[in-house]
Design a protein around this motif. Structure first.
Motif, PDB file in Angstrom:
ATOM      1  N   THR A  78     -12.366  13.215 -24.830  1.00 25.54           N
ATOM      2  CA  THR A  78     -11.610  12.235 -23.492  1.00 25.54           C
ATOM      3  C   THR A  78     -12.930  12.532 -22.849  1.00 25.54           C
ATOM      4  N   HIS A  84      -8.959  14.290 -19.622  1.00 25.26           N
ATOM      5  CA  HIS A  84      -8.833  15.987 -20.336  1.00 25.26           C
ATOM      6  C   HIS A  84      -7.776  16.390 -20.230  1.00 25.26           C
ATOM      7  N   SER A  88      -4.559  16.704 -22.564  1.00 28.01           N
ATOM      8  CA  SER A  88      -5.756  17.254 -23.985  1.00 28.01           C
ATOM      9  C   SER A  88      -4.347  17.810 -25.256  1.00 28.01           C
ATOM     10  N   ALA A  98     -13.763  16.360 -26.037  1.00 24.33           N
ATOM     11  CA  ALA A  98     -13.748  16.580 -24.679  1.00 24.33           C
ATOM     12  C   ALA A  98     -15.354  16.671 -24.272  1.00 24.33           C
ATOM     13  N   ASP A 100     -17.274  15.350 -21.831  1.00 21.12           N
ATOM     14  CA  ASP A 100     -17.209  15.569 -19.601  1.00 21.12           C
ATOM     15  C   ASP A 100     -18.811  14.444 -19.112  1.00 21.12           C
ATOM     16  N   ASP A 165     -13.030  23.742 -25.805  1.00 22.64           N
ATOM     17  CA  ASP A 165     -13.052  22.397 -25.083  1.00 22.64           C
ATOM     18  C   ASP A 165     -14.477  22.549 -23.786  1.00 22.64           C
TER      19      ASP A 165
END
Length: 249
Positions: A78, A84, A88, A98, A100, A165
């Motif tokens: 993601t 996410h 997830s 993840a 971001d 994460d």
């Protein structure tokens, strides 16, 4: 070939960039797809920066994550926190990562799309490098005893829980755990040596995250421990939130 699915909200910029970059650099090793939770048309600015660096954009179009609901992937990655949160627990996914990145479409900076492409490109190169190494054998040789020994220390356990994460630098972990930097670094080095963490250097900072090839059962133990022991991390999460880092839960 390992199958990789990149996800973001609109599948218009970040995930399109990631799909094109990974296919361009390692299309012979990975079967690459992208999708969105709320798909829209590809952003012309994203296509333009890809084309400017010689990356083929033919065939890129926005797709719904629902199109892949009955498929399985080795990696589901993601590129925004919203995707996410929603994906997830991808039912047929292998390793869920993840990444971001801020949405360049919401930025007023003229070079936002180019800078986002560069940032995603660096992460793609690291992903290729890590997954080109013969690291699968690491987790077949790491015994359950060694794994639980790594968790049998408060600092190491909290580091693993906080890094689930997300990626954090040493300075953030020092602030969160209120421990001296040498002590944090020593425990992180032990976790890295055991194969549970991966690190990268960016300028003067060293960032850590859970190893993307960690066995599913190990990641599940860490996730279950965190989800059922929120109070154990509450003070550390509060300090991270103060510094602008979102703590799950």
């Amino acid at each position: 070939m390992k199958r990789v699915l990149f996800l973001c909200t609109a599948n218009s910029a970040r995930s399109q960039m990631a799909e094109a970059l990974l296919r361009h650099h390692a299309g012979d090793r990975f079967e690459v797809f992208s999708a969105g939770t709320e798909p829209a048309a590809p952003d012309p600015r994203a296509l333009a920066v890809l084309q400017a660096v010689g990356i083929d954009t033919a065939g890129l179009y926005s797709k719904s994550v629902d199109e892949f609901a009955d498929q399985s992937f080795d990696f589901v990655i993601t590129l925004c926190s919203k995707a996410h949160r929603e994906c997830s627990r991808w039912p047929a996914g292998g390793v869920v990562l993840a990444w971001d990145f801020a949405d360049p479409a919401s930025s007023d900076e003229p070079e936002a799309f180019g800078k986002t492409l560069q940032a995603i490109g660096r992460r793609i190169q690291l992903f290729i490098e890590v997954n080109s190494k013969a690291t699968d054998s690491l987790y077949s040789s790491l015994s359950p005893v060694d794994f639980y020994k790594a968790l049998a220390d408060e600092i190491r356990l909290k580091c693993l829980l906080l890094l689930l994460d997300r990626e954090l630098c040493v300075c953030e972990l020092v602030e969160a755990l209120q421990q001296p930097q040498p002590k944090i670094s020593r425990n992180l080095a032990q976790l890295r040596k055991s194969g549970l963490l991966l690190d990268r250097r960016q300028g003067q900072w060293v960032y850590y995250r859970l190893h993307p090839l960690m066995s599913d059962w190990m990641r599940e133990v860490i996730a279950t421990t965190r989800d059922h022991n929120r109070d154990f991390l509450s003070d550390a999460c509060a300090r991270l939130d103060t510094d602008g880092v979102i703590c799950n839960g």
